[in-house]
Design an enzyme around this catalytic site. Structure first.
Site, PDB file in Angstrom:
ATOM      1  N   LYS A 192       0.883  -1.180   0.000  1.00 27.90           N
ATOM      2  CA  LYS A 192       0.000   0.000   0.000  1.00 27.90           C
ATOM      3  C   LYS A 192       0.919   1.228   0.000  1.00 27.90           C
ATOM      4  CE  LYS A 192      -1.972   2.986   2.003  1.00 27.90           C
ATOM      5  NZ  LYS A 192      -1.669   4.389   1.630  1.00 27.90           N
ATOM      6  N   THR A 203       0.769   6.708  13.568  1.00 25.24           N
ATOM      7  CA  THR A 203       0.139   5.646  12.766  1.00 25.24           C
ATOM      8  C   THR A 203       0.671   4.274  13.194  1.00 25.24           C
ATOM      9  OG1 THR A 203       0.065   7.204  10.921  1.00 25.24           O
ATOM     10  CG2 THR A 203      -0.465   4.947  10.410  1.00 25.24           C
ATOM     11  N   GLY A 204       1.946   4.217  13.558  1.00 24.99           N
ATOM     12  CA  GLY A 204       2.526   2.947  14.010  1.00 24.99           C
ATOM     13  C   GLY A 204       1.772   2.407  15.225  1.00 24.99           C
ATOM     14  N   GLU A 254       9.093   1.095  11.317  1.00 24.97           N
ATOM     15  CA  GLU A 254      10.188   2.057  11.090  1.00 24.97           C
ATOM     16  C   GLU A 254       9.537   3.428  11.169  1.00 24.97           C
ATOM     17  OE1 GLU A 254      13.352   1.543  10.732  1.00 24.97           O
ATOM     18  OE2 GLU A 254      13.365  -0.622  10.539  1.00 24.97           O
ATOM     19  N   CYS A 262      13.285  10.492   7.884  1.00 22.95           N
ATOM     20  CA  CYS A 262      13.201  10.055   9.283  1.00 22.95           C
ATOM     21  C   CYS A 262      14.549  10.216   9.977  1.00 22.95           C
ATOM     22  CB  CYS A 262      12.776   8.598   9.326  1.00 22.95           C
ATOM     23  SG  CYS A 262      13.829   7.543   8.315  1.00 22.95           S
ATOM     24  N   GLU A 281       9.155  15.928  15.992  1.00 21.17           N
ATOM     25  CA  GLU A 281       9.599  15.780  14.611  1.00 21.17           C
ATOM     26  C   GLU A 281       8.764  16.687  13.695  1.00 21.17           C
ATOM     27  OE1 GLU A 281       8.390  12.255  12.417  1.00 21.17           O
ATOM     28  OE2 GLU A 281      10.386  12.085  11.549  1.00 21.17           O
TER      29      GLU A 281
HETATM   30  P1  NAD Z   1       1.962   8.251   7.958  1.00 17.84           P
HETATM   31  O1  NAD Z   1       2.096   7.415   9.161  1.00 17.84           O
HETATM   32  O2  NAD Z   1       0.913   9.298   7.937  1.00 17.84           O
HETATM   33  O3  NAD Z   1       1.680   7.358   6.653  1.00 17.84           O
HETATM   34  C1  NAD Z   1       2.533   6.323   6.260  1.00 17.84           C
HETATM   35  C2  NAD Z   1       1.736   5.267   5.512  1.00 17.84           C
HETATM   36  O4  NAD Z   1       0.751   4.742   6.405  1.00 17.84           O
HETATM   37  C3  NAD Z   1       0.955   5.806   4.295  1.00 17.84           C
HETATM   38  O5  NAD Z   1       0.986   4.839   3.275  1.00 17.84           O
HETATM   39  C4  NAD Z   1      -0.446   5.943   4.841  1.00 17.84           C
HETATM   40  O6  NAD Z   1      -1.443   5.847   3.848  1.00 17.84           O
HETATM   41  C5  NAD Z   1      -0.516   4.767   5.793  1.00 17.84           C
HETATM   42  N1  NAD Z   1      -1.538   4.900   6.838  1.00 17.84           N
HETATM   43  C6  NAD Z   1      -1.995   6.029   7.413  1.00 17.84           C
HETATM   44  N2  NAD Z   1      -2.953   5.734   8.316  1.00 17.84           N
HETATM   45  C7  NAD Z   1      -3.099   4.395   8.301  1.00 17.84           C
HETATM   46  C8  NAD Z   1      -3.922   3.485   9.014  1.00 17.84           C
HETATM   47  N3  NAD Z   1      -4.830   3.905   9.892  1.00 17.84           N
HETATM   48  N4  NAD Z   1      -3.804   2.169   8.766  1.00 17.84           N
HETATM   49  C9  NAD Z   1      -2.892   1.726   7.863  1.00 17.84           C
HETATM   50  N5  NAD Z   1      -2.092   2.544   7.149  1.00 17.84           N
HETATM   51  C10 NAD Z   1      -2.191   3.859   7.366  1.00 17.84           C
HETATM   52  O7  NAD Z   1       3.386   8.862   7.702  1.00 17.84           O
HETATM   53  P2  NAD Z   1       3.808   9.944   6.619  1.00 17.84           P
HETATM   54  O8  NAD Z   1       3.400  11.281   7.105  1.00 17.84           O
HETATM   55  O9  NAD Z   1       3.385   9.506   5.272  1.00 17.84           O
HETATM   56  O10 NAD Z   1       5.382   9.774   6.666  1.00 17.84           O
HETATM   57  C11 NAD Z   1       6.174  10.498   7.494  1.00 17.84           C
HETATM   58  C12 NAD Z   1       6.593   9.695   8.703  1.00 17.84           C
HETATM   59  O11 NAD Z   1       7.272   8.505   8.297  1.00 17.84           O
HETATM   60  C13 NAD Z   1       7.611  10.470   9.541  1.00 17.84           C
HETATM   61  O12 NAD Z   1       7.295  10.336  10.892  1.00 17.84           O
HETATM   62  C14 NAD Z   1       8.918   9.791   9.213  1.00 17.84           C
HETATM   63  O13 NAD Z   1       9.903   9.947  10.184  1.00 17.84           O
HETATM   64  C15 NAD Z   1       8.496   8.370   9.028  1.00 17.84           C
HETATM   65  N6  NAD Z   1       9.487   7.604   8.265  1.00 17.84           N
HETATM   66  C16 NAD Z   1      10.236   6.662   8.905  1.00 17.84           C
HETATM   67  C17 NAD Z   1      11.229   5.957   8.222  1.00 17.84           C
HETATM   68  C18 NAD Z   1      12.103   4.934   8.917  1.00 17.84           C
HETATM   69  O14 NAD Z   1      12.755   4.155   8.219  1.00 17.84           O
HETATM   70  N7  NAD Z   1      12.164   4.919  10.234  1.00 17.84           N
HETATM   71  C19 NAD Z   1      11.445   6.215   6.871  1.00 17.84           C
HETATM   72  C20 NAD Z   1      10.666   7.187   6.243  1.00 17.84           C
HETATM   73  C21 NAD Z   1       9.686   7.863   6.949  1.00 17.84           C
END
Ligand code: NAD
Length: 490
Positions: free
Chosen positions: A184, A240-241, A259, A294, A394
């Protein structure tokens, strides 16, 4: 094998499709949504808005395909991954163009994403024979052994900052371990995944790799809550995690690797190579993709003895970065990926000023860029106090927070005081100071006299709320298997 000749699919930005069961398809509802060009706010293309029905169809297809995929030999599975790596290289120009337009990340600094995706596929392809079990001398008369088995269908959910690299590199480990996958992509920048879907349609047997675009709350949630998807690999925000863990636990017991975000410290001692440290402080912010990383070292701790000099040089360097259309090879700063992120960056800048932060550079929209685009100058605030909002959270944007320090114990306390623990950086010429400080930063990935770079096979992952598990490593491959014990009673 890569042909060495650039190729280009007849990719329709406005008719991009999902890949389910080997077929390029619309969503079952027929709904689509627009992907916005962050440089000017115009509609760049559109993709299917996947729903629970699409996820269910993708999981069913993946489930049907999985036994035959798992039954392939190591070298056969590896050959498929290598074919995808070769296709990425052959289509690198087309892929890069889509990616840069859709994300706003600058072309000069995104070129390596295609290669990173390809080399991760090859790395995992080469590790297949290491998926070993063990024998255990539990008794002397019997034989006790373990074997590694795939989970079945793996769900991968990825964010918007490196959509192509994540959609390629992150399917390698689960596939090599004998799983099939449903990906996804992020809703904000989904187009490169659709191009990739077309490449995968020509390479993999139907159902082995599936892509379903859509929103997190619908398609993402359906994947997380699918009772037969036992293994989820998630990259995204802490919020979201945590939600994913909760939602998944309502339907089944799942293995979920996370992650997540970071607010990573970079600590500079007075004896550091200051010229290199200054350049690193800039590079560590990843301004080439507007700080949306990140691992960005977004909290810079400068010792009082060198604070003013390093800060002045850093400000000059950052101001010299060329803000330009991301497709321009000279661009070193492009637009922020999306409106929500753009507004978040503005809010952080306003709040930091209200809380007494000193604006050193940026903090404004640059002149002369299209009205509808999400343009923001790279920003540096100094005079940071640990209680400030910017010091604790962040941004995931081009905003660097600079602290002045004198006492190392106090600095480490501040560095470790947040919920995050992803990366960290230490700058000194003294090996003892370097190692002891690195050991005391409570993060999963540390650079000594370096920033930003991920190295092949070195595990990348966060501690505390920055995540569970790590990627880009042998451990990542093993995490897509379950160990089964077999006791042969003789
Ligand atoms: P996000 O959590 O909003 O979204 C990430 C993904 O999760 C998207 O595909 C989104 O559609 C999906 N998602 C959102 N809500 C969901 C739900 N309820 N159920 C299942 N999936 C869902 O994050 P973002 O704003 O897109 O990305 C930025 C974040 O990602 C930052 O916090 C960044 O630090 C982190 N990030 C971490 C790493 C790492 O390797 N640690 C790498 C890149 C980004």
């Amino acid at each position: 094998m890569a042909t060495g000749k650039q190729q280009r699919l007849q990719f329709d930005y406005h008719g991009a499709k999902n890949l389910i069961d080997g077929k390029l398809v619309e969503s079952e509802t027929g709904r689509r949504y627009d992907s916005i060009n962050p440089a000017d706010g115009s509609v760049l293309g559109s993709v299917p808005e996947g729903s629970e029905a699409d996820i269910n169809a993708a999981v069913d297809a993946a489930e049907r395909a999985q036994p035959a995929w798992a039954a392939l030999s190591v070298s056969e599975k590896g050959a498929y991954l290598r074919r995808l790596a070769a296709a990425l290289r052959d289509h690198s120009e087309a892929l890069l163009e889509i990616e840069v337009r859709d994300t706003g990340n600058t072309i000069a600094e995104m070129g390596k994403d295609v290669e990173n995706g390809a080399s991760q596929l090859e790395y995992y392809a080469g590790l297949g024979y290491e998926l070993k079990g063990s024998t255990i001398p539990a008794t002397t008369q019997n034989l006790h052994m373990t074997v590694r088995e795939p989970y079945g269908v793996v769900g991968k959910i990825v964010p918007f900052n490196h959509p192509l690299m994540f959609a390629t590199a992150k399917i390698a480990a689960p596939l090599m371990a004998g799983n099939t996958v449903v990906v996804k992509p992020a809703e904000q920048s989904p187009l490169s995944a659709c191009y990739l879907a077309e490449l995968c349609a020509d390479i993999f047997p139907p159902g082995v790799v599936n892509f379903v675009t859509g929103f997190g709350g619908e398609a993402g949630d359906a994947l997380v809550r699918h009772p037969r998807v036992k293994r989820i690999g998630f990259i995204g925000s802490v919020e979201t995690g945590k939600l994913i863990q909760r939602r998944a636990a309502e339907v089944a017991v799942k293995h979920i690797s996370l992650e997540l975000g970071g607010k990573n410290p970079m600590i500079v001692f007075p004896d550091a190579d200051l010229e290199k440290a200054t350049t690193a402080a800039m590079n560590g912010m990843n301004f080439g993709w507007q700080g949306q990383s990140c691992g960005s070292t977004s909290r810079l701790f400068l010792h009082a003895d060198i604070h003013d000099k390093v800060l002045a040089d850093l400000v000059a360097k950052v101001r010299a970065r060329q803000i330009a259309d991301p497709m321009d090879p000279e661009a070193r700063v492009g637009p922020i990926n999306n409106k929500a992120q753009y507004e978040k960056v503005q809010w952080f800048c306003k709040t930091t000023l209200e809380e007494g932060g000193k604006l050193e550079t940026g903090g404004r929209r640059p002149d002369g860029f299209p009205e509808g685009g999400y343009w923001w100058e790279p920003t540096i605030f100094s005079g940071m106090r640990p209680d400030m909002t910017l010091a604790q959270n962040e941004v995931f944007g081009p905003v660097l927070a600079v602290f002045k320090w004198t006492d190392l114990e106090e600095t480490l306390r501040i560095a470790n005081s947040l919920e995050y623990g992803l990366s960290g950086s230490v700058w000194t010429q003294d090996i003892t100071k370097a190692l002891t400080t690195a050991r005391r930063i409570d993060s999963g990935y540390i650079w000594i006299n370096g920033v930003g770079t991920h190295f092949p096979a070195v595990p990348f992952g966060g501690k505390k709320n920055s995540g569970i598990g790590n990627e880009e490593s042998f451990g990542d491959l093993l995490s897509y298997t379950e160990e089964k014990a077999i006791n042969i009673i003789l």
